[in-house]
Design an enzyme around this catalytic site. Sequence first.
Site, short mmCIF file in Angstrom:
data_model
loop_
_atom_site.label_atom_id
_atom_site.label_comp_id
_atom_site.label_asym_id
_atom_site.label_seq_id
_atom_site.Cartn_x
_atom_site.Cartn_y
_atom_site.Cartn_z
N SER A 156 -18.66 -48.40 -30.18
CA SER A 156 -18.45 -50.01 -29.46
C SER A 156 -17.01 -49.85 -28.94
O SER A 156 -16.42 -48.46 -29.11
CB SER A 156 -18.33 -50.66 -30.62
OG SER A 156 -17.80 -50.36 -31.22
N LYS A 167 -10.22 -48.49 -19.06
CA LYS A 167 -10.28 -47.49 -19.06
C LYS A 167 -9.26 -46.73 -18.95
O LYS A 167 -9.14 -46.64 -17.92
CB LYS A 167 -11.33 -46.88 -19.12
CG LYS A 167 -13.18 -47.53 -20.12
CD LYS A 167 -14.20 -46.96 -19.50
CE LYS A 167 -15.46 -48.08 -19.89
NZ LYS A 167 -16.97 -47.59 -19.28
N CYS A 213 -27.09 -103.68 -10.95
CA CYS A 213 -26.44 -102.75 -12.37
C CYS A 213 -25.34 -102.11 -12.15
O CYS A 213 -25.48 -101.96 -10.67
CB CYS A 213 -27.80 -101.84 -12.36
SG CYS A 213 -27.03 -100.49 -13.83
N LYS A 235 -17.45 -56.07 -17.87
CA LYS A 235 -17.95 -56.18 -19.17
C LYS A 235 -19.26 -56.62 -19.18
O LYS A 235 -18.79 -58.23 -19.32
CB LYS A 235 -17.26 -56.34 -20.35
CG LYS A 235 -17.94 -56.08 -21.68
CD LYS A 235 -16.93 -56.66 -23.09
CE LYS A 235 -17.93 -55.69 -24.33
NZ LYS A 235 -18.52 -56.48 -24.90
N GLU A 256 -13.07 -52.52 -15.16
CA GLU A 256 -14.74 -52.56 -14.53
C GLU A 256 -14.86 -53.86 -15.67
O GLU A 256 -14.89 -54.64 -16.53
CB GLU A 256 -15.64 -51.65 -14.79
CG GLU A 256 -15.55 -50.75 -16.13
CD GLU A 256 -16.29 -49.95 -16.53
OE1 GLU A 256 -17.58 -49.61 -17.48
OE2 GLU A 256 -15.42 -48.18 -15.39
N ASP A 316 -21.82 -66.00 -29.93
CA ASP A 316 -21.17 -64.60 -30.32
C ASP A 316 -19.98 -64.55 -30.32
O ASP A 316 -19.30 -64.20 -31.83
CB ASP A 316 -20.86 -64.02 -28.83
CG ASP A 316 -22.44 -63.67 -27.75
OD1 ASP A 316 -23.09 -62.69 -27.75
OD2 ASP A 316 -23.03 -63.13 -28.87
N ARG A 360 -29.70 -48.82 -28.38
CA ARG A 360 -27.97 -48.01 -29.00
C ARG A 360 -28.79 -48.60 -31.04
O ARG A 360 -28.35 -47.20 -31.84
CB ARG A 360 -26.76 -49.21 -28.70
CG ARG A 360 -25.54 -48.61 -30.29
CD ARG A 360 -24.61 -49.34 -29.71
NE ARG A 360 -23.72 -49.89 -30.73
CZ ARG A 360 -22.37 -50.64 -30.68
NH1 ARG A 360 -22.82 -51.66 -29.00
NH2 ARG A 360 -22.25 -51.05 -31.69
N CYS A 403 -33.04 -97.38 -14.70
CA CYS A 403 -32.94 -98.37 -14.00
C CYS A 403 -33.33 -99.53 -12.60
O CYS A 403 -33.09 -98.48 -12.06
CB CYS A 403 -31.51 -98.03 -14.41
SG CYS A 403 -31.14 -100.20 -14.13
S1 IVH Z 1 -17.60 -48.21 -22.55
C1 IVH Z 1 -17.18 -45.41 -25.96
N1 IVH Z 1 -18.66 -49.97 -20.44
O1 IVH Z 1 -19.13 -53.30 -24.83
C2 IVH Z 1 -17.26 -46.69 -25.05
N2 IVH Z 1 -19.19 -51.36 -22.31
O2 IVH Z 1 -18.49 -52.29 -27.87
C3 IVH Z 1 -18.50 -47.29 -24.60
N3 IVH Z 1 -20.50 -53.18 -22.06
O3 IVH Z 1 -22.40 -52.09 -26.86
C4 IVH Z 1 -18.76 -48.25 -24.22
N4 IVH Z 1 -20.34 -52.96 -20.46
O4 IVH Z 1 -22.77 -52.22 -23.77
C5 IVH Z 1 -18.32 -49.88 -21.65
N5 IVH Z 1 -18.22 -51.98 -18.19
C6 IVH Z 1 -18.68 -51.25 -20.18
C7 IVH Z 1 -19.71 -52.38 -20.77
C8 IVH Z 1 -19.57 -51.98 -21.88
C9 IVH Z 1 -20.32 -53.97 -21.45
C10 IVH Z 1 -21.07 -53.43 -23.85
C11 IVH Z 1 -21.64 -51.80 -23.85
C12 IVH Z 1 -21.43 -51.85 -25.86
C13 IVH Z 1 -20.14 -52.80 -26.11
C14 IVH Z 1 -18.71 -51.92 -25.75
#
Ligand code: IVH
Length: 703
Positions: free
Chosen positions: A83, A302, A460, A122, A120, A34, A143, A454
């Site tokens: 996203s 957020k 050794c 990710k 939170e 990634d 998605r 070995c």
């Molecule tokens: S919020 C409008 N919260 O990360 C906001 N996304 O680009 C919508 N993801 O594909 C996303 N953990 O699947 C949000 N705690 C989290 C997340 C999360 C993983 C992924 C989500 C999305 C990408 C964000």
Amino acid sequence: MPDHDPSKRAATLRELLQRHAHAYYVLDAPQIPDAEYDRLFQELQAIEAAHPELRTPDSPTQRVLGQVLDGFAPVRHAVPMLSIRTETDTTASGALAFDARVRRELELDDAAPPVEYAAELKFDGLAINLRYEHGVLVQAATRGDGEKGEDVTQNIRTIAQIPLRLRGVAAPVLEVRGEVYMRRDEFEALNERQRALIAQGARNEKTFVNPRNAAAGAVRQLDPAIAARRPLSFFAYGLGDVQGWEVPATHSALLDALAAMGVPVCADRAVVQGADGLVAFHRAIGAKRDALPFDIDGVVYKVNSRALQQRLGFVSREPRWAVAHKYPAQEQMTVVRAIEIQVGRTGKLTPVAKLEPVFVGGTTVSNATLHNEDETRRKDVRVGDTVIVRRAGDVIPEVVGVVSEPSIVPAAPSAAPRPRVRGEPFDLYKQLDGKCPICASAITREEGEVDWRCSGGLYCPAQRKQAILHYAQRRALDIEGLGDKLVEQLVDSGLIRTLPDLYTLRLEQLSALDRMGDKSALNLLERLQSSKRTTLARFLYGLGIRHVGETTAKDLARHFGKLDRVMNASVEQLLEVNDVGPVVAQSIRTFFEQAHNREVVEQLRAAGLAWDEHEGAAVEAAPTPLAGKTFVLTGTLPTLSRDQAKDRIEAAGGKVSGSVSKKTHFVVAGDEAGTKLDKARELGVPVLDEAGLLALLAPAAHR
Ligand code: IVH
């Protein structure tokens, strides 16, 4: 090499990104990590920013990627699945930048109080929209491109964690959005099962590179029965379309409400104040990242208040009120320069990929384990290959797999040109010509085992410390005080190379060591001295022959009686011993076939190691050269303790008595012998010193 013409480079990047995005989103078979994709994406973004005329409508930067596979029905999202912006600066300033942007957009001056955030994790899986109508799950969709996804309801319904009916809420429409993911332990177990299937000849099975790919594969598996066997999990993080339900005023309250409905919500979340709160959360989660049961690639911040979220709004399909703040990637791509084989403390041979140095998991990595020969072949890793390297926490970096189609990714400035030809398929035995790379002893791999080893255990250098510690064990030669730290020092300082060197140690050498006073040095020398007098079983056990534990050592000693017989026994002869099977027999044979091991044994004997020998199990009666002879012991002997001397006399058929009389055959006298010696002289009883006694014992003893 990067193209210098920006228009050509942009075209190349678009093509690359589209191909890799297809492999990733549509085929679930990514070919680059990634982080590498992100880097290419950012390179294209930078070119387009500098040359806006190069921005084409089909550029991957202009839309959310992914397309619908044939097998699933398309679903148009009632509310697009967007996203979030990613903050790639993995240091604290990533969080500071987001807070500063939010404050600027909200026109807050420095005096205004901190903004409240919901922080939170990710999750590293794939986004799913769960549509509940009147509280019942009616549809689950991926998605896709954000506008249109795929109907994967059947597969999602197999995830036990996802409620089919919401608790206490029957709103006409409530869409819950979140991430489907696979726990690491479930992922490992799945790959284990896949490997077993492949080993049984299953043609269409494969192993997965990481939990996210395994999860994505499972969700988009056309056969729901197979999907059901792939253990998935889910965490909610937001909403889609909502009709007839009052959305709580803050994001944190929303997650609480979802949790109350029976929807899984991750407990690792917090409401924090301002930039400081974000930084602290990023740091705290970073510290526990590797201990989490699932993969995350960052945290998400957020703005907590929905009212403020609405004021902030969106830019180019990304909310201004949310950001993903990453951690250093745990996977990177690099080139294999060589495959070397390392010898571990126990003689285990591990193939290790020597890599073009790459920054991964927070450090520069230039070696990564390939685990063993089978793994290396399964992944078909060869010199010159571009591979994905993973380093998570303190775990040893490993090669995850080969990038089948290395893209024309611009090499890092430090990277040397890549070899154009792929190396040979990996063959450990061939590469080493059957010899340990450290000591040249034969290498062996037993039936049913994955590791080559070995066989030069005693000799050794890689196994020195381990061999000495094993030899010194209480149940082996019982050299008290010869522990980990001391062995470390003795070997590192060069005082000891092989076991026999133990018996050449001198007082001044020992007392010069760290934390070693004269008294402990003396004690150790005494212990070493008394360890020389042992049993064949202990000695055999102490040699550390693979598969020869204490019991086998005793069986061998009882059966063969003499060390030379064990050393020269054929596999067939060894198989006659109680409980010795082909694997153990072969291991003993191989051990004594190594000239170096025999040499060490001879040197130990020469150093004075001795034990009683007999004719073995076939000849029941031990030789009794001292039969009928009575001995009296007096004074202190130079090497034998009173008990040892008594044991040996008795073992040879003699008797030991407490007082001297005319019937006494010999008096054995050491230092400070008392009245017994005078009495012997008086009565004309022959007097022996220790050497004299040992000479009498000679036919029964080894020396
Ligand atoms: S919020 C409008 N919260 O990360 C906001 N996304 O680009 C919508 N993801 O594909 C996303 N953990 O699947 C949000 N705690 C989290 C997340 C999360 C993983 C992924 C989500 C999305 C990408 C964000």
